[in-house]
Design a protein around this motif. Structure first.
Motif, mmCIF file in Angstrom:
data_model
loop_
_atom_site.group_PDB
_atom_site.id
_atom_site.type_symbol
_atom_site.label_atom_id
_atom_site.label_comp_id
_atom_site.label_asym_id
_atom_site.label_seq_id
_atom_site.Cartn_x
_atom_site.Cartn_y
_atom_site.Cartn_z
ATOM 1 N N ALA A 33 0.828 -1.206 0.000
ATOM 2 C CA ALA A 33 0.000 0.000 0.000
ATOM 3 C C ALA A 33 0.863 1.257 0.000
ATOM 4 O O ALA A 33 2.037 1.230 0.399
ATOM 5 N N THR A 34 0.257 2.362 -0.426
ATOM 6 C CA THR A 34 0.915 3.673 -0.337
ATOM 7 C C THR A 34 -0.029 4.660 0.340
ATOM 8 O O THR A 34 -1.243 4.579 0.185
ATOM 9 N N TRP A 35 0.576 5.578 1.081
ATOM 10 C CA TRP A 35 -0.170 6.686 1.705
ATOM 11 C C TRP A 35 0.526 7.942 1.222
ATOM 12 O O TRP A 35 1.697 8.176 1.529
ATOM 13 N N VAL A 36 -0.191 8.750 0.489
ATOM 14 C CA VAL A 36 0.354 9.978 -0.069
ATOM 15 C C VAL A 36 -0.148 11.156 0.760
ATOM 16 O O VAL A 36 -1.354 11.418 0.809
ATOM 17 N N VAL A 37 0.766 11.829 1.432
ATOM 18 C CA VAL A 37 0.440 13.073 2.119
ATOM 19 C C VAL A 37 0.688 14.164 1.091
ATOM 20 O O VAL A 37 1.836 14.421 0.702
ATOM 21 N N THR A 38 -0.388 14.762 0.616
ATOM 22 C CA THR A 38 -0.298 15.726 -0.479
ATOM 23 C C THR A 38 0.220 17.077 0.011
ATOM 24 O O THR A 38 0.295 17.335 1.209
ATOM 25 N N GLY A 39 0.561 17.916 -0.923
ATOM 26 C CA GLY A 39 0.987 19.271 -0.606
ATOM 27 C C GLY A 39 2.484 19.459 -0.752
ATOM 28 O O GLY A 39 3.183 18.600 -1.304
ATOM 29 N N TYR A 41 4.690 20.597 2.021
ATOM 30 C CA TYR A 41 5.185 20.914 3.363
ATOM 31 C C TYR A 41 5.967 19.709 3.866
ATOM 32 O O TYR A 41 6.092 18.709 3.155
ATOM 33 N N SER A 42 6.515 19.788 5.053
ATOM 34 C CA SER A 42 7.461 18.765 5.510
ATOM 35 C C SER A 42 6.860 17.371 5.639
ATOM 36 O O SER A 42 7.573 16.380 5.530
ATOM 37 N N TRP A 43 5.577 17.255 5.848
ATOM 38 C CA TRP A 43 4.931 15.950 5.964
ATOM 39 C C TRP A 43 4.612 15.346 4.596
ATOM 40 O O TRP A 43 4.294 14.159 4.503
ATOM 41 N N SER A 44 4.666 16.143 3.533
ATOM 42 C CA SER A 44 4.337 15.654 2.188
ATOM 43 C C SER A 44 5.336 14.581 1.782
ATOM 44 O O SER A 44 6.547 14.799 1.805
ATOM 45 N N HIS A 45 4.795 13.430 1.413
ATOM 46 C CA HIS A 45 5.659 12.298 1.079
ATOM 47 C C HIS A 45 4.766 11.144 0.640
ATOM 48 O O HIS A 45 3.600 11.086 1.008
ATOM 49 N N GLU A 46 5.318 10.234 -0.121
ATOM 50 C CA GLU A 46 4.613 8.994 -0.458
ATOM 51 C C GLU A 46 5.226 7.878 0.379
ATOM 52 O O GLU A 46 6.359 7.463 0.153
ATOM 53 N N PHE A 47 4.480 7.439 1.381
ATOM 54 C CA PHE A 47 4.920 6.368 2.263
ATOM 55 C C PHE A 47 4.538 5.048 1.601
ATOM 56 O O PHE A 47 3.355 4.772 1.393
ATOM 57 N N LYS A 48 5.549 4.255 1.242
ATOM 58 C CA LYS A 48 5.338 3.038 0.466
ATOM 59 C C LYS A 48 5.516 1.802 1.329
ATOM 60 O O LYS A 48 6.581 1.591 1.901
ATOM 61 N N GLY A 49 4.477 1.001 1.404
ATOM 62 C CA GLY A 49 4.532 -0.252 2.144
ATOM 63 C C GLY A 49 3.895 -0.150 3.511
ATOM 64 O O GLY A 49 3.828 0.917 4.125
ATOM 65 N N ARG A 50 3.422 -1.278 3.966
ATOM 66 C CA ARG A 50 2.725 -1.387 5.252
ATOM 67 C C ARG A 50 3.560 -0.855 6.419
ATOM 68 O O ARG A 50 3.083 -0.110 7.262
ATOM 69 N N ILE A 114 -6.726 -2.362 1.274
ATOM 70 C CA ILE A 114 -6.442 -0.929 1.146
ATOM 71 C C ILE A 114 -5.123 -0.796 0.392
ATOM 72 O O ILE A 114 -4.077 -1.226 0.877
ATOM 73 N N LYS A 115 -5.173 -0.218 -0.814
ATOM 74 C CA LYS A 115 -3.981 -0.103 -1.666
ATOM 75 C C LYS A 115 -3.384 1.296 -1.650
ATOM 76 O O LYS A 115 -2.181 1.462 -1.790
ATOM 77 N N GLN A 116 -4.243 2.317 -1.534
ATOM 78 C CA GLN A 116 -3.708 3.681 -1.553
ATOM 79 C C GLN A 116 -4.632 4.613 -0.788
ATOM 80 O O GLN A 116 -5.854 4.477 -0.836
ATOM 81 N N ILE A 117 -3.994 5.557 -0.097
ATOM 82 C CA ILE A 117 -4.713 6.624 0.591
ATOM 83 C C ILE A 117 -4.037 7.924 0.184
ATOM 84 O O ILE A 117 -2.812 8.030 0.236
ATOM 85 N N LYS A 118 -4.838 8.883 -0.235
ATOM 86 C CA LYS A 118 -4.335 10.241 -0.482
ATOM 87 C C LYS A 118 -4.983 11.151 0.551
ATOM 88 O O LYS A 118 -6.201 11.189 0.674
ATOM 89 N N GLU A 119 -4.136 11.850 1.276
ATOM 90 C CA GLU A 119 -4.585 12.691 2.381
ATOM 91 C C GLU A 119 -4.475 14.166 2.014
ATOM 92 O O GLU A 119 -3.415 14.643 1.608
ATOM 93 N N TYR A 120 -5.587 14.862 2.186
ATOM 94 C CA TYR A 120 -5.651 16.307 2.013
ATOM 95 C C TYR A 120 -6.095 16.881 3.356
ATOM 96 O O TYR A 120 -7.091 16.421 3.933
ATOM 97 N N CYS A 121 -5.338 17.859 3.878
ATOM 98 C CA CYS A 121 -5.676 18.409 5.190
ATOM 99 C C CYS A 121 -5.111 19.820 5.323
ATOM 100 O O CYS A 121 -4.505 20.351 4.396
ATOM 101 N N ASP A 122 -5.281 20.403 6.490
ATOM 102 C CA ASP A 122 -4.763 21.733 6.801
ATOM 103 C C ASP A 122 -3.286 21.594 7.186
ATOM 104 O O ASP A 122 -2.955 21.311 8.338
ATOM 105 N N SER A 123 -2.412 21.764 6.208
ATOM 106 C CA SER A 123 -0.981 21.566 6.437
ATOM 107 C C SER A 123 -0.405 22.594 7.414
ATOM 108 O O SER A 123 0.521 22.280 8.168
ATOM 109 N N ALA A 124 -0.948 23.800 7.425
ATOM 110 C CA ALA A 124 -0.456 24.817 8.362
ATOM 111 C C ALA A 124 -0.728 24.377 9.801
ATOM 112 O O ALA A 124 0.126 24.536 10.684
#
Length: 143
Positions: A33-39, A41-50, A114-124
């Motif tokens: 699975a991948t979890w993509v923190v969009t945007g 900012y420092s948390w933005s990243h594609e986390f690959k694997g469980r 669950i194969k992928q999650i894309k997260e959109y949030c208040d990065s500030a």
């Protein structure tokens, strides 16, 4: 799986989160699975694997809270392999600061996993309350 079955799976993940209990998320998270923190900012990243998701991203996130983090979903839209969720956090950090981020999460379910999650949030808000995501944790979380 049908869109209705995918929606039911994601709804159960959020029921667990709202109750601060359950293992639906990890039990149904694909190894690749991948979890993509969009945007951008420092948390933005594609986390690959469980492991990168559970121990890298979520492990760091959980470290800020004395209790298991709580996110309450209030809208689910499902079509095909995708479930889109609007949700809001209901959390207090160990230092006593409120962390009630608002989220739009796009989940992709493949063959019941669950194969992928894309997260959109208040990065500030993320960086103001939780601080910058440590680069070394991104590196150890990479596949």
């Amino acid at each position: 799986m049908s869109a209705a079955a995918n929606k039911k799976l994601v709804q159960q993940v959020y029921t667990d989160s709202a109750n601060r209990s359950g293992t639906t998320f990890l039990d149904n998270l694909a190894e690749d699975a991948t979890w993509v923190v969009t945007g951008q900012y420092s948390w933005s990243h594609e986390f690959k694997g469980r492991d990168a998701i559970n121990n890298g991203l979520m492990g760091h996130f959980r470290s800020f809270f004395a209790a298991r983090p709580r996110t309450v979903a209030f809208n689910f839209i499902a079509e095909g392999d995708y479930v889109v969720v609007e949700a809001r956090g209901d959390n207090v950090t160990k230092s006593g600061e409120r962390y009630d981020n608002q989220y739009c999460m796009v989940w992709r379910i493949e063959d019941g996993r669950i194969k992928q999650i894309k997260e959109y949030c208040d990065s500030a808000l993320v960086e103001r309350v939780l601080g910058k995501f440590p680069e070394e944790r991104k590196m150890t979380a990479a596949v």
